[in-house]
Design an enzyme around this catalytic site. Structure first.
Site, PDB file in Angstrom:
ATOM      1  N   GLY A 372       2.342  -4.196   5.214  1.00  0.00           N
ATOM      2  CA  GLY A 372       2.788  -3.032   4.866  1.00  0.00           C
ATOM      3  C   GLY A 372       3.323  -2.938   3.459  1.00  0.00           C
ATOM      4  N   PHE A 374       6.218  -3.074   2.321  1.00  0.00           N
ATOM      5  CA  PHE A 374       7.447  -3.829   1.901  1.00  0.00           C
ATOM      6  C   PHE A 374       7.234  -5.146   2.897  1.00  0.00           C
ATOM      7  CE2 PHE A 374       8.656  -2.316   6.111  1.00  0.00           C
ATOM      8  CZ  PHE A 374       9.863  -2.978   6.709  1.00  0.00           C
ATOM      9  N   ASP A 489       1.596   6.858  -0.737  1.00  0.00           N
ATOM     10  CA  ASP A 489       0.471   5.536  -0.540  1.00  0.00           C
ATOM     11  C   ASP A 489      -0.338   6.158   0.491  1.00  0.00           C
ATOM     12  OD1 ASP A 489      -0.525   3.322  -0.975  1.00  0.00           O
ATOM     13  OD2 ASP A 489       0.991   2.060   0.011  1.00  0.00           O
TER      14      ASP A 489
END
Length: 682
Positions: A372, A374, A489
């Site tokens: 992902g 992060f 995103d």
């Protein structure tokens, strides 16, 4: 403090002050290593990314019928000692392995494979020229020493040709390269090739040989580099192979492997060993002359007393220091954990760290299902309940914490059937974890590209349903929430598919909240190249219209089965430009994915393609709102007129000059080199 903890601390401190003998295993670590694997098994190795194991042979990249991007690695499970701190000496080593690189079709090429040594065992880099060694958005993060076998000419990496061997240290820009063709070796011929790599620490020299024969090493190395690797070889290093492709299909296979290290031979003082003979061949004898045994014992006792009188206070000071350090660390950890928990009062269930660690097999690389914005996503099996979930593990950085809090605070308050449902969270052991519903069909991009053998599962009705579902949830984020949510995103990698191929939008690590009556503010540009609206690249202002642009690109991907940016020969082709070109020629229906075999509603496909172009219009003012998009898809509103020629816009401002400066894949860059230039959007 518990008695056992006290004993452990005292035992540790005694060892530090020399009251205990050295641990025998430390001595064993300096012994030579000899590994030989005629074939590979999962008992000794870990597979990362797209790598696979079949009949004892490792495939580093995915075998597909169409060009795709792929990266994979295989790593030996046990670290190998290659540097000795006590003697400040690195070990010499040699390795031999057989491999083959085969192109799936004549027009397919790149990128190659590498043998590497790394201080970590759980990191896989990006595809393409990164060779699975480095992350394209964090080029300085990974540390490694590697020998690359490169099959693609990339001028940005100073490659001499598309058939070379190079030594890489912490970068895929080689320190030195050797031309395989000059030695009669075609790396991508598909033939079995044997490589020998030898590093002599005493001579500070590394040599590489290649041969079609696995029995005899050639006399002349294909690459010889005078290099001192002692600064790059840690006490323990993991060994492995990685390979990658970018918009191509190239098969990389490793058939066998042998590795040898030769231990550490620290230099000895000449007075102790005047003939430079090792202890294993000479027995030393100590003779005491002129000192009576009793006097010697008295002096020895006095030395012990003196040592105790000095070491005693130091010992207790050390004990107090250690206890104080442990107490402060625990207090800070508890305070930080409490500060996080105050943010999560209204959020779902709090999970136990031990429970999540067990469900993911200790966050084992084999459980990785994606990455992902992060951190890393793991598949979790909860044995007690018999359920499956997806666990996102944050990066250990300030950005990771910020994005963790952003994702949690935003998605915890959202409810929509096309959103990935958050089950809970965990903040323990210094880890930041989110738990989501598991989507059995994975991400949309894997269905469309990386697992192309499954792409036929997405029929026309599935694709239309995906377009409608994503439009519905993005419209919900923009218009129906208390505060507008700008995702920033939207891409096929962040759209997950449930068991019935219904889309679920996820990954809110880059999302921003905005009041409905407020104007957007400029931020550092973040997202993924190919999905970014031109005005966002220019001004750094994320709005609903920048999300609409990204959605338009996704719609075209779903309809065409092509990536936003693909390499064709020596040039890169933009999907929006390609579809618009067909539209200008009146042949837009030819953009439909050939894998559908014509099994779709022609008028519906035409409407979907035109809708994608409307959303990806370079002029943001001409893009529809997501509410209008949903109405068009549900036949509640007429489609927008799409000009035959793609509109052009001209900006004249200070712009970043490189893609790495323009875009960060889920990371904000803190510095960028600026230059005044003009960019034209055709």
């Amino acid at each position: 403090m518990r008695p056992r903890t006290s004993i452990v601390i005292i035992f540790f401190l005694l060892a530090i002050f020399g009251f205990l003998n050295p641990i025998p295993t430390l001595l064993a670590a300096s012994l030579p290593v000899d590994l030989e694997f005629p074939s590979f098994t999962l008992r000794n190795f870990t597979l990362l990314g797209d790598s696979c194991l079949k009949n004892g042979v490792v495939g580093l990249t995915r075998s597909t019928a169409v060009p795709s991007s792929s990266a994979g690695a295989i790593i030996y499970n046990q670290p190998i000692p290659l540097f000795d701190l006590s003697s400040n000496t690195s070990s010499s080593f040699s390795t031999r392995f057989s491999f083959s690189i085969e192109r799936a079709n004549p027009s397919s090429y790149g990128d190659g494979l590498a043998f590497f040594l790394s201080p970590t065992s759980d990191t896989l880099g990006s595809a393409g020229g990164c060779l699975g060694l480095v992350n394209a958005s964090r080029l300085t993060r990974n540390k490694f020493v590697a020998v690359e076998f490169d099959t693609r000419l990339d001028p940005s990496l100073n490659d001499p040709n598309e058939n070379h061997v190079g030594l890489d240290v912490d970068s895929t820009i080689s320190i030195k390269t050797g031309d395989a063709i000059l030695e009669g070796i075609d790396l991508k011929s598909g033939s079995l090739i044997t490589a020998w790599i030898e590093y002599r620490s005493d001579k500070r020299n590394l040599n590489v040989w290649l041969s079609y024969s696995s029995f005899k090493k050639p006399e002349k190395p294909i690459l010889s580099v005078d290099v001192d690797l002692s600064d790059h070889l840690k006490e323990e290093m993991y060994l492995g192979f990685s390979g990658s492709t970018e918009g191509s299909t190239e098969l990389h296979q490793i058939m066998n492997w042998r590795f040898q290290s030769f231990g550490f031979v620290p230099a000895r003082p000449s007075s102790m060993n005047p003939h430079n003979v090792s202890d294993s061949s000479v027995t030393s004898t100590t003779v005491s002359v002129g000192i009576p045994k009793r006097d010697s014992r008295k002096k020895h006792d006095k030395r012990i007393q003196l040592g105790i009188s000095i070491a005693g206070p130091a010992f207790f000071c050390a004990v107090l220091s250690v206890l104080g350090y442990i107490t402060v660390r625990r207090w800070r950890g508890i305070r930080k954990q409490r500060s996080f928990k105050t943010e999560f009062v209204a959020c779902p269930r709090e999970f136990n760290y031990k429970e999540l660690k067990s469900a993911t097999k200790g966050f084992h690389p084999s459980r990785v299902v994606g990455n992902g914005s992060f951190g890393t996503v793991y598949k979790a099996f909860f044995i007690s309940s018999g359920t499956i979930a997806a666990v996102k593990k944050s990066r250990h950085s300030h950005e990771g914490e910020t994005e963790f809090l952003a994702e949690l605070s935003i998605i915890a308050g959202l409810r929509h059937k096309n959103l990935v449902q958050l089950q809970g969270w965990c903040v323990e052991k210094g880890e930041l974890l989110l738990v989501y519903d598991f989507m059995p069909n994975g991400s949309l991009d894997k269905i469309l590209y990386q697992e192309s053998e499954r792409s036929n599962l997405l029929n026309w009705s599935h694709r239309l349903n995906i377009a409608i579902g994503v439009a519905s949830v993005v419209g919900y984020l923009h218009q129906e929430c208390e505060q507008r949510v700008i995702h920033r995103d939207i891409k096929t990698a962040n759209i997950l598919l449930d068991a019935n191929f219904n889309p679920r939008l996820g990954d809110f690590g880059l999302a921003k909240l905005m009041d409905h009556d407020k104007s957007p503010v400029s931020t550092l540009t973040a997202g993924t190249m190919g999905y970014l609206a031109p005005e966002y690249l220019q001004y750094g202002k994320a709005t609903e219209k920048t999300d609409v642009f990204s959605y338009g690109v996704v719609v075209l991907e779903v309809a065409c089965g092509r990536r936003p940016i693909e390499r064709e020969g020596q040039k890169m082709v933009n999907l929006v430009d390609w579809v618009w070109g067909l539209h200008s020629e009146g042949r837009i229906i030819e953009a439909a994915d050939k894998r559908l075999n014509g099994e779709f509603e022609e008028e519906g496909m035409r409407k979907l393609l035109l809708l994608g172009l409307s959303c990806a219009n370079p002029d943001s003012a001409e893009r529809p709102s997501m509410r209008r998009v949903l109405q068009i898809l549900n036949n509640e509103a007429s489609a927008l007129a799409v000009p035959k020629v793609k509109p052009s816009l001209t900006f004249s401002y200070g712009l970043p000059l490189t893609i790495d400066e323009i875009v960060s894949d889920a990371e904000d860059f803190h510095t960028s080199q600026q230059s005044l230039c003009e960019i034209k959007i055709n």
